[in-house]
Write an enzyme that holds these catalytic residues in place. Structure first.
Site, PDB file in Angstrom:
ATOM      1  N   CYS A 106       0.740  -1.075   0.078  1.00 55.22           N
ATOM      2  CA  CYS A 106      -0.382   0.034  -0.413  1.00 55.22           C
ATOM      3  C   CYS A 106       1.223   1.693  -0.068  1.00 55.22           C
ATOM      4  CB  CYS A 106      -1.152   0.800   1.469  1.00 55.22           C
ATOM      5  SG  CYS A 106      -0.500  -0.014   3.156  1.00 55.22           S
ATOM      6  N   HIS A 167      -1.739   6.779   5.630  1.00 56.43           N
ATOM      7  CA  HIS A 167      -0.970   5.878   5.466  1.00 56.43           C
ATOM      8  C   HIS A 167       1.037   6.249   4.671  1.00 56.43           C
ATOM      9  CE1 HIS A 167       1.051   1.792   5.794  1.00 56.43           C
ATOM     10  NE2 HIS A 167       2.132   2.111   6.326  1.00 56.43           N
TER      11      HIS A 167
END
Ligand SMILES: *[C@@H]1O[C@H](CO)[C@@H](O)[C@H](O)[C@H]1NC(C)=O
Ligand SMILES: *[C@@H]1O[C@H](CO)[C@@H](O)[C@H](O)[C@H]1NC(C)=O
Ligand SMILES: *[C@@H]1O[C@H](CO)[C@@H](O)[C@H](O)[C@H]1NC(C)=O
Length: 609
Positions: A106, A167
């Site tokens: 990710c 993130h």
């Protein structure tokens, strides 16, 4: 006449004419643009409409799933999972069947998505072991000098909001410098998790945070404790003449190892699992069970607040990442256990967001895009229950370098009135393309001082061209180039060459079950010379590697691909590595904290739900 009233499906011109008109406007040099337009179209369009057309900016809603496999959706052939709302986007818009993430995990994939550049260009890739950012209190993250599509759209007058997972880092040098924060990257509004969902966030689950380091620290602690006890016993029984100093030293080291283990991992839920609104921490630790309803509430309210437009809303779901936090309404409802329940809940959330667009009459003035950051995680099992996604006919999954299952993801574009409905496009496209596409739609330009790897997809989506502009795509695993895809324009063939592939464990299992994530380099990969070549358009499952016997053009194809790699490498420049050991380790002085460190706790949503 306001922009609201002139919808792009203006009755005076068909949608393709409108699209063409827009293209013509952009082709004409700046100087000639207006005279030519007025001469050509004055009789067709009223000046007010013309003005609205020139300045028309669609709203943008991006729905980004986490770890969702391409085989998990009805519109991509799943017959047993129910995703009617996502399927609706496919029916009312365009389905891309070769939509490729720039990385199989990710952090780098999202960096590429936000910046339109391979993540190796911004240093957001693995260098020494960490594939993704490990902590909210690390110093690595999306460099402040990178330009996200949100930054471009904001400059073009958009209200820009991010709801959900980030993130991409937080602070650089001190707590609350927010150098990597979404608000420093073009978003006006942020509500969600600055880090990522993980098992540690739910009390009932065992930790998954940096297990190797955790085990190492714990082992050292135990070894030192053992040595300390032995020494104390030896001294007490006068077997060994040990100095006080040695015992003191051992006791100190023991304390040190224990504290570093416990402060880092014993409190992970407090350190990493937090919710923020803009710069404000609103839950620490977050209540995972209510994250979905809160996010949905925020997404709907963002649309309602900004319905005058233009707005950009990125909904970055915590679904369908483990630990698969699902509200009671959906538990036990799907045919596929908790994983399926979680997918179906996400679909329901998508439905609520689409309903809001309908209700506010924004459907035709909004480009809605659905995708996933990378493929499903095959190795995610708890006992004999599958906890990760399904990548359909494609080989491999999350964290593998070049295998299709980790990078081929859903890609749905809906813009009723402007884009065809129910169309399927099979040529290679990239998640990085959203960057250039949005810059184009907003009337902005992509940065000229750096390489941009994304392409403006509008001409392809509108059917004006048959080619996305991606002749080659480079499939990295960290900093290692694992594979290359070549779309041969003339013939329509897609070839893929793998220079490296992960070693499956156990052998032949199709994944790295024994270690949970396939590595990018070292002992964990096989180098192929000559590269493993597949005719991807004919063999999408990458089951039949070609040889010079089976494919007469074998060496010619490889030569062409090698040349492209050489040219690509020339465009790379060294940059600071955001995932270096130093940048990823937990630094107490960077830890976001509600209260005074280390006593971080708050729940400001308590009264709001
Ligand atoms: C549908 O998705 C589920 C959940 O990932 C998976 O187990 C199943 O194999 C898929 N079915 C088909 C037909 O693709
Ligand atoms: C939206 O676009 C569709 C397709 O062009 C059209 O049928 C519909 O009437 C439009 N709706 C509105 C509210 O303009
Ligand atoms: C951002 O800054 C770093 C140095 O701090 C530099 O290496 C890099 O090229 C810069 N990136 C861009 C896109 O300007």
């Amino acid at each position: 006449m306001g922009i609201d009233e002139i919808s792009p499906d203006s009755s005076l011109l068909g949608i393709y004419n409108l699209a063409l008109l827009k293209e013509i406007m952009e082709c004409c040099a700046h100087f000639w643009r207006y005279p030519i337009l007025f001469l050509t179209f004055y009789l067709v369009l009223k000046p007010s409409e013309l003005h609205a057309l020139i300045s028309y900016k669609p709203n943008i809603v991006i729905l980004l799933a986490d770890d969702l496999g391409i085989g998990d959706l009805g519109c991509y052939g799943n017959t047993t999972i129910r995703t009617p709302n996502i399927d609706r986007l496919a029916k009312e818009g365009i389905k891309l069947t070769q939509h490729i993430a720039a990385a199989p995990v990710c952090t780098p994939s999202r960096t590429a998505f936000l910046t339109g550049r391979y993540p190796v260009r911004s240093g957001m890739v693995q260098t020494i072991g960490y594939r993704v950012l490990q902590s909210l209190a690390g110093s690595g993250g999306l460099p402040p000098n990178e330009t996200t599509f949100a930054k471009i759209l904001k400059k073009q007058g958009y209200s820009t909001g991010l709801i959900g997972k980030w993130h991409q880092g937080m602070n650089c040098e001190y707590r609350n410098d927010y150098c990597h924060h979404p608000l420093n990257h073009g978003f006006d509004y942020f509500y969600g998790m600055p880090f990522t969902l993980m098992n540690d966030c739910q009390i009932s689950h065992s930790s998954e945070l940096d297990l190797p380091l955790q085990k190492k620290l714990w082992l050292y602690t135990q070894m030192v404790t053992l040595a300390l006890l032995t020494c104390i016993a030896a001294k007490l029984t006068h077997l060994l003449p040990l100095s006080q100093k040695a015992i003191f030293f051992l006791a100190l080291s023991d304390f040190f190892f224990f504290i570093s283990w416990y402060s880092r991992f014993g409190f992970a839920r407090y350190w990493e699992c937090i919710m923020m609104r803009n710069y404000d921490i609103i839950e620490q630790p977050m209540k995972v069970e209510r994250a979905a309803p809160l996010m949905l509430r925020e997404a709907i309210s963002f649309i309602e607040r900004n319905k005058q437009g233009p707005f950009l809303l990125l909904v970055s779901f915590l679904h369908v990442h483990t630990p698969l936090v699902t509200t009671e309404n959906f538990i036990g409802k799907s045919n596929h256990g908790l994983y399926g329940d979680n997918v179906e809940e996400m679909d329901w959330m998508v439905g609520k967001i689409l309903d809001t667009l309908d209700k506010e009459n924004l459907k035709n003035s909004t480009l809605t895009y659905f995708t996933s950051d990378h493929g499903g995680h095959l190795e995610s099992w708890e006992g004999n229950i599958q906890r990760g996604g399904w990548n359909g006919i494609y080989k491999g999954g999350k964290a593998m370098g070049g295998w299709e299952g980790g990078i081929r993801v859903p890609g749905l574009f809906r813009w009723t009135g402007m884009l065809p409905e129910g169309k399927v496009i099979a040529v290679p496209t990239s998640l990085m393309d959203i960057f250039s596409t949005l810059a184009h739609l907003a009337g902005g330009t992509v940065p000229q001082d750096r390489v941009i790897d994304g392409q403006n997809l509008m001409p392809l989506l509108q059917g004006l061209v048959q080619y996305s502009g991606h002749e080659f795509m480079f499939h990295y695993c960290g900093t290692y180039l694992h594979a290359v895809r070549w779309y041969e324009k003339e013939s329509g063939n897609v070839w893929k060459a793998h220079y490296m592939t992960p070693v499956f464990q156990p052998e032949g299992s199709g994944a790295c079950y024994t270690i949970k994530y396939c590595p990018c380099s070292g002992e964990g990969v096989i180098h192929h010379d000559p590269p493993l070549l597949f005719h991807l358009s004919g063999d999408p499952s990458e089951a039949m590697p070609l040889s010079s016997d089976s494919e007469p053009q074998f060496y010619i194809i490889l030569e062409r691909i090698n040349k492209a790699v050489e040219e690509h490498r020339k465009t790379l420049t060294p940059v600071p590595q955001q995932l270096s050991f130093y940048n990823t380790i937990w630094k107490p002085w960077l830890q976001p904290c509600c209260g005074s460190f280390p006593f971080c706790y708050c729940d400001k949503e308590k009264d709001n739900i």
